[in-house]
Motif scaffolding. Structure first.
Motif, mmCIF file in Angstrom:
data_model
loop_
_atom_site.group_PDB
_atom_site.id
_atom_site.type_symbol
_atom_site.label_atom_id
_atom_site.label_comp_id
_atom_site.label_asym_id
_atom_site.label_seq_id
_atom_site.Cartn_x
_atom_site.Cartn_y
_atom_site.Cartn_z
ATOM 1 N N SER A 37 46.391 32.202 61.425
ATOM 2 C CA SER A 37 45.030 31.682 61.372
ATOM 3 C C SER A 37 44.598 31.624 59.910
ATOM 4 O O SER A 37 45.115 32.362 59.074
ATOM 5 C CB SER A 37 44.082 32.570 62.195
ATOM 6 O OG SER A 37 44.067 33.870 61.648
ATOM 7 N N SER A 38 43.687 30.732 59.625
ATOM 8 C CA SER A 38 43.208 30.620 58.247
ATOM 9 C C SER A 38 41.722 30.285 58.256
ATOM 10 O O SER A 38 41.206 29.698 59.202
ATOM 11 C CB SER A 38 44.017 29.570 57.475
ATOM 12 O OG SER A 38 43.821 28.283 58.045
ATOM 13 N N LEU A 39 41.073 30.632 57.170
ATOM 14 C CA LEU A 39 39.644 30.389 57.013
ATOM 15 C C LEU A 39 39.418 29.898 55.594
ATOM 16 O O LEU A 39 39.875 30.521 54.637
ATOM 17 C CB LEU A 39 38.860 31.686 57.262
ATOM 18 C CG LEU A 39 37.368 31.632 57.000
ATOM 19 C CD1 LEU A 39 36.686 30.679 57.972
ATOM 20 C CD2 LEU A 39 36.777 33.028 57.109
ATOM 21 N N LYS A 95 35.622 28.488 45.613
ATOM 22 C CA LYS A 95 36.393 28.131 46.813
ATOM 23 C C LYS A 95 37.285 29.320 47.167
ATOM 24 O O LYS A 95 37.778 30.019 46.286
ATOM 25 C CB LYS A 95 37.280 26.918 46.547
ATOM 26 C CG LYS A 95 36.530 25.635 46.459
ATOM 27 C CD LYS A 95 37.505 24.504 46.398
ATOM 28 C CE LYS A 95 36.763 23.196 46.417
ATOM 29 N NZ LYS A 95 37.644 22.073 46.408
ATOM 30 N N GLY A 96 37.561 29.546 48.417
ATOM 31 C CA GLY A 96 38.433 30.643 48.843
ATOM 32 C C GLY A 96 39.016 30.370 50.212
ATOM 33 O O GLY A 96 38.478 29.584 50.980
ATOM 34 N N SER A 97 40.106 31.010 50.471
ATOM 35 C CA SER A 97 40.717 30.888 51.807
ATOM 36 C C SER A 97 41.369 32.217 52.169
ATOM 37 O O SER A 97 41.841 32.955 51.307
ATOM 38 C CB SER A 97 41.730 29.747 51.851
ATOM 39 O OG SER A 97 42.883 30.076 51.135
ATOM 40 N N VAL A 98 41.397 32.505 53.436
ATOM 41 C CA VAL A 98 42.037 33.708 53.982
ATOM 42 C C VAL A 98 42.999 33.234 55.074
ATOM 43 O O VAL A 98 42.613 32.452 55.938
ATOM 44 C CB VAL A 98 40.988 34.681 54.562
ATOM 45 C CG1 VAL A 98 41.666 35.869 55.200
ATOM 46 C CG2 VAL A 98 40.019 35.117 53.492
ATOM 47 N N ALA A 99 44.251 33.724 55.008
ATOM 48 C CA ALA A 99 45.251 33.325 56.014
ATOM 49 C C ALA A 99 45.946 34.576 56.533
ATOM 50 O O ALA A 99 46.205 35.512 55.787
ATOM 51 C CB ALA A 99 46.259 32.377 55.416
ATOM 52 N N THR A 100 46.248 34.582 57.808
ATOM 53 C CA THR A 100 47.043 35.666 58.413
ATOM 54 C C THR A 100 48.200 35.042 59.181
ATOM 55 O O THR A 100 48.076 33.955 59.734
ATOM 56 C CB THR A 100 46.195 36.527 59.375
ATOM 57 O OG1 THR A 100 45.735 35.699 60.432
ATOM 58 C CG2 THR A 100 45.043 37.185 58.668
ATOM 59 N N SER A 101 49.307 35.767 59.199
ATOM 60 C CA SER A 101 50.491 35.301 59.934
ATOM 61 C C SER A 101 51.125 36.510 60.599
ATOM 62 O O SER A 101 51.208 37.582 60.002
ATOM 63 C CB SER A 101 51.475 34.647 58.974
ATOM 64 O OG SER A 101 52.627 34.245 59.668
ATOM 65 N N ARG A 102 51.618 36.335 61.806
ATOM 66 C CA ARG A 102 52.232 37.444 62.545
ATOM 67 C C ARG A 102 53.452 36.929 63.288
ATOM 68 O O ARG A 102 53.413 35.860 63.906
ATOM 69 C CB ARG A 102 51.214 38.007 63.532
ATOM 70 C CG ARG A 102 51.727 39.146 64.330
ATOM 71 C CD ARG A 102 50.638 39.688 65.213
ATOM 72 N NE ARG A 102 51.260 40.363 66.341
ATOM 73 C CZ ARG A 102 50.603 40.865 67.344
ATOM 74 N NH1 ARG A 102 49.297 40.746 67.386
ATOM 75 N NH2 ARG A 102 51.228 41.474 68.306
#
Length: 188
Positions: A116-118, A134-141
């Motif tokens: 998921s990313s934001l 500007k910014g982004s947050v990403a998670t991976s599992r």
């Protein structure tokens, strides 16, 4: 751990262990049958109701020591049963080893990915200075599980020839002694 124990349930243990043992018993039966057929064919002649032993017939001349010179000779007739002279195929299964090894490695392989990313941005200004953020947050599992089952099955059979028949040993002793002179008392 209950899943590993479950792998052993339902194995046809009777067939896995008993099958090679039954095969060895049947093989022993066939080996004995071959021996009986050999004895019947080689050792006997005639109709089944009147079997006659096959013999090896020959005359043997051997020296006789009766105290005179030169040595005299004596001819004897030998009627040796053929079965006492030939090796009889008398194989027997001496041992049977059944090795059964089952190894269960309980690791399943199942790969699942999720991500998921934001993204976020902001801009503005203050006292004539503008700014932009500007910014982004990403998670991976990712999850991985694997299953590996393996089995080994070994059957080891040892067969050996039985010792020679006693009749054959005695016949060989008789033939070996035939070259020794026979002692004769010459008392008149």
């Amino acid at each position: 751990m209950a899943g590993v124990a479950e792998q052993f349930r339902g194995l046809p243990m009777e067939a896995l262990i008993g099958g090679p043992l039954m095969a060895a018993c049947k093989a022993q039966y066939h080996l004995a049958t071959v021996m009986v057929e050999f004895i019947t064919t080689i050792g006997f002649t005639g109709k089944p109701e009147k079997q006659v032993a096959r013999t090896l017939n020959f005359d043997l001349t051997r020296p006789v020591d009766d105290g005179t010179t030169p040595l005299q000779t004596q001819t004897i007739t030998i009627n040796a049963p053929l079965l006492g002279l030939v090796p009889i195929p008398a194989l027997l299964i001496e041992s049977v080893t059944v090795d059964f090894t089952m190894e269960v490695k309980s690791s399943t392989q199942d790969t699942a990915k999720s991500s998921s990313s934001l993204d976020a941005s902001a801009s503005g200004g203050f006292f004539g200075v503008s700014f932009s953020v500007k910014g982004s947050v990403a998670t991976s599992r990712e999850n991985t599980r694997s299953t590996d089952n393996s089995a080994k099955y070994n059957v080891n059979v040892i067969a050996r020839q039985q010792q020679p028949q006693e009749g054959m040993s005695k016949m060989m002793d008789l033939l070996a002694s035939a070259v020794d002179p026979i002692a004769v008392n010459s008392g008149s």
